[in-house]
Design a protein around this motif. Structure first.
Motif, short mmCIF file in Angstrom:
data_model
loop_
_atom_site.label_atom_id
_atom_site.label_comp_id
_atom_site.label_asym_id
_atom_site.label_seq_id
_atom_site.Cartn_x
_atom_site.Cartn_y
_atom_site.Cartn_z
N HIS A 66 9.56 -23.87 -23.33
CA HIS A 66 9.77 -22.92 -22.21
C HIS A 66 10.78 -21.84 -22.62
O HIS A 66 11.59 -21.42 -21.79
CB HIS A 66 10.30 -23.68 -20.99
CG HIS A 66 9.39 -24.76 -20.49
ND1 HIS A 66 8.29 -24.49 -19.71
CD2 HIS A 66 9.41 -26.11 -20.67
CE1 HIS A 66 7.67 -25.63 -19.41
NE2 HIS A 66 8.33 -26.63 -19.99
N ALA A 75 13.15 -26.21 -7.66
CA ALA A 75 11.98 -26.78 -8.35
C ALA A 75 12.28 -28.22 -8.78
O ALA A 75 11.41 -29.10 -8.69
CB ALA A 75 11.61 -25.93 -9.55
N ARG A 134 7.98 -25.54 -15.21
CA ARG A 134 6.73 -24.80 -14.95
C ARG A 134 6.75 -24.23 -13.54
O ARG A 134 6.44 -23.07 -13.32
CB ARG A 134 5.52 -25.72 -15.16
CG ARG A 134 5.07 -25.71 -16.62
CD ARG A 134 3.81 -26.52 -16.81
NE ARG A 134 4.15 -27.91 -17.10
CZ ARG A 134 3.42 -28.96 -16.74
NH1 ARG A 134 2.31 -28.80 -16.06
NH2 ARG A 134 3.79 -30.18 -17.08
N GLN A 135 7.18 -25.05 -12.58
CA GLN A 135 7.22 -24.58 -11.19
C GLN A 135 8.26 -23.47 -11.02
O GLN A 135 8.02 -22.48 -10.33
CB GLN A 135 7.56 -25.75 -10.26
CG GLN A 135 7.59 -25.34 -8.80
CD GLN A 135 7.94 -26.52 -7.89
OE1 GLN A 135 7.60 -27.66 -8.17
NE2 GLN A 135 8.64 -26.23 -6.81
N LYS A 159 9.29 -21.31 -13.18
CA LYS A 159 8.84 -20.03 -13.75
C LYS A 159 8.01 -19.25 -12.73
O LYS A 159 8.19 -18.06 -12.54
CB LYS A 159 8.03 -20.29 -15.03
CG LYS A 159 8.91 -20.56 -16.24
CD LYS A 159 8.16 -20.44 -17.53
CE LYS A 159 7.67 -21.79 -18.00
NZ LYS A 159 7.08 -21.80 -19.33
N LYS A 160 7.11 -19.98 -12.04
CA LYS A 160 6.25 -19.33 -11.02
C LYS A 160 7.10 -18.82 -9.86
O LYS A 160 6.94 -17.70 -9.39
CB LYS A 160 5.22 -20.34 -10.49
CG LYS A 160 4.08 -20.57 -11.44
CD LYS A 160 3.00 -21.40 -10.75
CE LYS A 160 2.16 -22.12 -11.78
NZ LYS A 160 1.67 -23.41 -11.32
N LEU A 161 8.01 -19.70 -9.42
CA LEU A 161 8.87 -19.35 -8.29
C LEU A 161 9.75 -18.14 -8.63
O LEU A 161 9.97 -17.26 -7.80
CB LEU A 161 9.76 -20.58 -8.01
CG LEU A 161 10.25 -20.81 -6.60
CD1 LEU A 161 9.11 -20.85 -5.61
CD2 LEU A 161 11.01 -22.15 -6.55
N HIS A 162 10.18 -18.10 -9.87
CA HIS A 162 11.03 -17.02 -10.33
C HIS A 162 10.30 -15.68 -10.26
O HIS A 162 10.85 -14.67 -9.83
CB HIS A 162 11.49 -17.33 -11.77
CG HIS A 162 12.57 -16.42 -12.25
ND1 HIS A 162 12.30 -15.25 -12.93
CD2 HIS A 162 13.92 -16.50 -12.16
CE1 HIS A 162 13.43 -14.66 -13.23
NE2 HIS A 162 14.44 -15.40 -12.77
N MET A 163 9.02 -15.71 -10.64
CA MET A 163 8.20 -14.50 -10.54
C MET A 163 8.10 -14.07 -9.08
O MET A 163 8.24 -12.90 -8.76
CB MET A 163 6.76 -14.79 -11.04
CG MET A 163 6.65 -15.00 -12.52
SD MET A 163 6.92 -13.48 -13.41
CE MET A 163 5.36 -12.66 -13.07
N ALA A 164 7.87 -15.06 -8.21
CA ALA A 164 7.72 -14.76 -6.78
C ALA A 164 9.02 -14.16 -6.23
O ALA A 164 9.00 -13.23 -5.43
CB ALA A 164 7.38 -16.03 -6.02
#
Ligand code: PLP
Length: 437
Positions: A340, A370, A413-414, A416-421
């Motif tokens: 990561h 997360a 993994r979660q 990273k997605k949340l960070h984008m959001a």
């Protein structure tokens, strides 16, 4: 007197409502906003369960070291039950067998002339006393501390901390100065005949576990000696085996004038803190030995527990286990970091005192959430939210590492997605900052 009638229901929602109405409306609002739905129920070893039994968390924060020996450590609990047949808090004015024997054990485990210990209840209280003693001994008023360091929220301790904990309460004093960590030139510049003490955490936890540079602490001690300033090391989080040695300062070839301990001294069961002082400093109390007291500090039943905590934590086999676990985590975390690498930037580590360096200041709070969703209790460093503190209980089993790493992987993994959001939604997590220490 009229007592308000309470709903006797023990339901979780009721507890949350009572907390909202009578403990902290702000905290309840915060947890609701971020869907952190947990009321502590059963707890055991590295695990804590939600009171409705539907969720459990592996504790990788250990309350900064309170739960070094796990939740409800059986040896400690059995000792407490046995000793309650005889002891209570005791009387803080009178000499006491458990207190005297605990202080002797502490002196035995401390280097140099760190021979006297004054016990308290909290870390803040122990820091307050350390600064008081430094002022009383040197007859100087000023204290130097580290920007982003943290020593608690009581009278003098909060003054040695960052402005954000002081300004809401209009606490500002010219007697307290702050300098950057690991910057020996700043220390050289600031020290003079007015400085009573230089206080710092051996590894500043709330600042995200930056490691002391080679010789930093040794040089700091030399400069302090040259200026007649006392060196206070706050080992509230780093002490008791956390770093693979009993005291973290043992890694850095330095002996402070005062050591502050708390959290783990309690065995997670009975609050205890300690201000351990060099023999020469005890003269501060010669004129009036009752000039400092703490009614519940050094409670006899607590002393019995703390002595056992010291015995367990100083056992070479216990420390060897910590060092073995830390090697395993190093290998596993390095693999995870490679996987990561855009999000997980680096590892700070001394034994099981670890910090995971993440992408940016939003990443720590996002990762905390997360991790919670993936059954891990992990908390970001409040004074550098790009780092999450990684403090597993020292008693955790090798076989549990695989579970922890697997959940960390999922949480990465979660996150990273949340960070984008978060980025897209224009910093929806901004109020996340300011969560914990
Ligand atoms: C390094 C350090 N010093 C002092 C304290 C204050 O301890 P307490 O909360 O028991 O007053 C803390 C608490 O988090 C701490 O982390």
């Amino acid at each position: 007197m009229i007592f308000k009638k309470k709903d006797p229901s023990e339901g979780k929602q009721n507890i949350i409502e009572l907390t909202h109405q009578h403990v902290s409306s702000g905290k309840v609002g915060f947890y609701e906003k971020y869907k952190i739905d947990m009321v502590m129920g059963r707890r055991e070893g590295p695990w804590l369960h939600d009171m409705d039994g539907k969720k459990k968390l592996f504790n990788l924060h250990s309350n900064g070291g309170v739960f070094n020996l796990g939740h409800r450590n059986k040896e400690i609990i059995n000792l407490l039950i046995e000793q309650l047949n005889y002891y209570d808090i005791g009387n803080h004015h009178l000499p006491s067998k458990p207190r005297a024997e605990l202080a002797q054990k502490m002196a035995e485990l401390m280097p140099g002339n760190l021979d006297y210990t004054i016990f308290g209840v909290s870390g803040g209280e122990a820091v307050d006393l350390a600064i008081k003693i430094a002022r009383g001994y040197t007859k100087r008023k000023k204290t130097v501390s580290i920007k982003g360091g943290y020593h608690g929220h009581t009278g003098l301790a909060v003054q040695a901390g960052d402005a954000k904990y002081r300004s809401p309460f209009l606490l500002q004093s010219d007697d307290f100065l702050q300098i950057p960590f690991n910057d020996i030139n700043s220390l050289k510049e600031v020290l003079n005949e007015n400085i009573a003490a230089f206080i710092l955490e051996t590894i500043p936890a709330t600042l995200g576990m930056p490691m002391p540079a080679n010789n930093y602490l040794k040089e700091a001690k030399k400069l302090c000696e040259k200026n007649g300033t006392l060196l206070i090391l706050d080992e509230v989080q780093t002490g008791l085996g956390r770093t693979g040695k009993l005291w973290a300062f043992e890694h850095y070839d330095v002996i402070p004038d005062i050591v502050v301990l708390a959290k783990g001294l309690s065995g997670g069961i009975y609050p205890m803190s300690a201000t351990v002082i060099d023999k020469k400093l005890e003269t501060v109390f010669h004129d009036d030995p009752f000039v400092h007291i703490s009614t519940s500090g050094g409670a006899e039943i607590g002393c019995v527990i703390t002595k056992r905590v010291l015995e367990i934590s100083s056992n070479p086999a216990f420390l060897e286990r910590v060092n073995n676990l830390s090697k395993i985590f190093k290998t596993e975390l390095e693999k995870l970091q490679l996987k990561h690498h855009k999000f997980f930037k680096g590892i700070r580590q001394k034994g099981l005192m670890m910090g995971l360096e993440l992408k940016d200041e939003w990443a720590g709070p996002v990762f905390t959430k997360a991790a919670f969703d993936n059954d891990l209790l992990i908390v970001y460093a409040n004074n550098d939210s790009s780092v999450v503190q990684f403090l597993p209980p020292l008693i955790m089993q090798e076989k549990e590492v695989a579970f922890v790493v697997q959940q960390l992987d999922k949480a990465m993994r979660q996150a990273k997605k949340l960070h984008m959001a978060v980025k897209l939604k224009d910093n929806i997590y901004s109020t996340f900052i300011g969560f914990v220490h």
